[in-house]
Each structure stands twice: as structure tokens, then as C-alpha cells.
Design a protein around this motif. Structure first.
Motif, PDB file in Angstrom:
ATOM      1  N   SER A  33     -73.797  72.278  -0.238  1.00 36.33           N
ATOM      2  CA  SER A  33     -73.567  73.320   0.555  1.00 36.33           C
ATOM      3  C   SER A  33     -74.158  72.678   1.935  1.00 36.33           C
ATOM      4  O   SER A  33     -75.313  73.076   2.450  1.00 36.33           O
ATOM      5  CB  SER A  33     -74.587  74.318   0.306  1.00 36.33           C
ATOM      6  N   ASN A  36     -77.297  73.914   4.385  1.00 33.37           N
ATOM      7  CA  ASN A  36     -78.022  74.702   3.596  1.00 33.37           C
ATOM      8  C   ASN A  36     -78.938  73.755   2.760  1.00 33.37           C
ATOM      9  O   ASN A  36     -78.685  73.677   1.417  1.00 33.37           O
ATOM     10  CB  ASN A  36     -77.263  75.498   2.866  1.00 33.37           C
ATOM     11  N   GLY A  38     -82.091  72.929   0.140  1.00 30.91           N
ATOM     12  CA  GLY A  38     -82.882  73.466  -0.788  1.00 30.91           C
ATOM     13  C   GLY A  38     -82.010  74.200  -1.851  1.00 30.91           C
ATOM     14  O   GLY A  38     -82.466  74.988  -2.598  1.00 30.91           O
ATOM     15  N   VAL A  39     -80.609  74.184  -1.646  1.00 30.57           N
ATOM     16  CA  VAL A  39     -79.953  74.923  -2.818  1.00 30.57           C
ATOM     17  C   VAL A  39     -80.011  74.108  -4.299  1.00 30.57           C
ATOM     18  O   VAL A  39     -80.007  72.816  -4.060  1.00 30.57           O
ATOM     19  CB  VAL A  39     -78.392  75.136  -2.245  1.00 30.57           C
ATOM     20  N   GLU A  55     -81.077  73.490 -11.044  1.00 25.67           N
ATOM     21  CA  GLU A  55     -81.802  72.776 -10.385  1.00 25.67           C
ATOM     22  C   GLU A  55     -82.461  71.639 -11.262  1.00 25.67           C
ATOM     23  O   GLU A  55     -82.964  71.949 -12.108  1.00 25.67           O
ATOM     24  CB  GLU A  55     -83.023  73.116  -9.399  1.00 25.67           C
ATOM     25  N   LEU A  66     -89.034  74.728   0.391  1.00 33.53           N
ATOM     26  CA  LEU A  66     -87.722  75.304   0.517  1.00 33.53           C
ATOM     27  C   LEU A  66     -86.868  75.767  -0.697  1.00 33.53           C
ATOM     28  O   LEU A  66     -85.954  76.411  -0.799  1.00 33.53           O
ATOM     29  CB  LEU A  66     -86.910  74.413   1.427  1.00 33.53           C
ATOM     30  N   GLN A  67     -87.005  74.857  -1.804  1.00 31.57           N
ATOM     31  CA  GLN A  67     -86.226  75.054  -2.692  1.00 31.57           C
ATOM     32  C   GLN A  67     -86.655  76.218  -3.655  1.00 31.57           C
ATOM     33  O   GLN A  67     -85.896  76.841  -3.911  1.00 31.57           O
ATOM     34  CB  GLN A  67     -86.360  73.991  -3.911  1.00 31.57           C
ATOM     35  N   LYS A  69     -87.992  79.025  -2.053  1.00 30.70           N
ATOM     36  CA  LYS A  69     -87.637  80.020  -1.342  1.00 30.70           C
ATOM     37  C   LYS A  69     -86.056  80.153  -1.627  1.00 30.70           C
ATOM     38  O   LYS A  69     -85.501  81.388  -1.568  1.00 30.70           O
ATOM     39  CB  LYS A  69     -87.878  79.666   0.195  1.00 30.70           C
ATOM     40  N   THR A  70     -85.249  79.401  -1.714  1.00 32.34           N
ATOM     41  CA  THR A  70     -83.762  79.189  -1.786  1.00 32.34           C
ATOM     42  C   THR A  70     -83.494  80.059  -3.245  1.00 32.34           C
ATOM     43  O   THR A  70     -82.829  80.815  -3.375  1.00 32.34           O
ATOM     44  CB  THR A  70     -82.899  77.825  -1.410  1.00 32.34           C
ATOM     45  N   MET A  73     -84.258  83.627  -3.162  1.00 31.03           N
ATOM     46  CA  MET A  73     -83.339  84.417  -2.746  1.00 31.03           C
ATOM     47  C   MET A  73     -82.091  84.492  -3.396  1.00 31.03           C
ATOM     48  O   MET A  73     -81.519  85.613  -3.389  1.00 31.03           O
ATOM     49  CB  MET A  73     -82.796  83.690  -1.106  1.00 31.03           C
ATOM     50  N   ILE A  74     -81.905  83.593  -3.815  1.00 27.71           N
ATOM     51  CA  ILE A  74     -80.452  83.621  -4.875  1.00 27.71           C
ATOM     52  C   ILE A  74     -80.933  84.347  -5.943  1.00 27.71           C
ATOM     53  O   ILE A  74     -80.119  85.388  -6.288  1.00 27.71           O
ATOM     54  CB  ILE A  74     -80.144  82.209  -5.593  1.00 27.71           C
TER      55      ILE A  74
END
Length: 102
Positions: A33, A36, A38-39, A55, A66-67, A69-70, A73-74
Motif C-alpha cells: 500500500s 501507507n 505499517g500495513v 503480518e 506504527l504496525q 497502530k495500523t 485501526m484495521i
């Protein structure tokens, strides 16, 4: 030489996940991505329509902030994210998914 062992093991984990998903007649895609960071690394689509992210980590490797947090969020949006870091964790995931498809 230690770095080579770690990279090889990560490839083994990735390969085992792909083989396991394909054995369940699922699809396994690398997820990129742009813009973006950390996806999760992969998207999995199973025959029952279940779609989720994976992951991949080397054994003992932790998620970067960041991972985390991402992924949070998902998950907050109701999507499923699995983090795997060993051949054993892949086997457990494939077994659970296989049980869901039965």
C-alpha cells in the motif's frame, strides 16, 4: 551468517503460510500500500469468503509502533489481522482455518 539464517527462516514462514492457504483452496497475496507504512504483509481470501490480513515476523521479532497502530485501526473496523512469527504459529493458524472451512 546469523542474518542469513533469520532471512531464510522468514522465507520459510512465508512459504509455509502460502502453502497452507493454498492447501485450503484459498488465495494468498502480498499486500503493498504505497504511502501507507505499517500495513500487514499479506491478504488471505478463503473459499468461504473470509478475508483477512497477515503480518509476518521473524521469530521473536516485535511489531513496530506504527504496525501496532495500523493493526489496531484495521481491527477497530472489524477486520481480522493475524500476526505469525514461527512455523508453529502458521500450523496453528492453518489448522484453525481448516476447522472453520469444515
Amino acid at each position: 551468517m546469523e542474518g542469513v539464517k533469520e532471512r531464510m527462516l522468514e522465507r520459510q514462514i512465508e512459504g509455509q503460510l502460502g502453502r497452507g492457504i493454498r492447501a485450503l483452496n484459498g488465495l494468498y497475496f502480498k499486500f503493498v500500500s504505497p504511502g501507507n507504512a505499517g500495513v500487514p504483509d499479506r491478504i488471505v481470501v478463503l473459499p468461504n469468503g473470509r478475508t483477512f490480513f497477515v503480518e509476518l515476523k521473524r521469530p521473536g521479532e516485535k511489531l513496530r509502533p506504527l504496525q501496532k497502530k495500523t493493526i489496531e485501526m484495521i481491527r477497530d473496523k472489524g477486520a481480522y489481522v493475524e500476526v505469525v512469527d514461527s512455523l508453529a504459529s502458521i500450523d496453528a493458524l492453518i489448522s484453525r482455518l481448516g476447522d472453520e472451512l469444515d
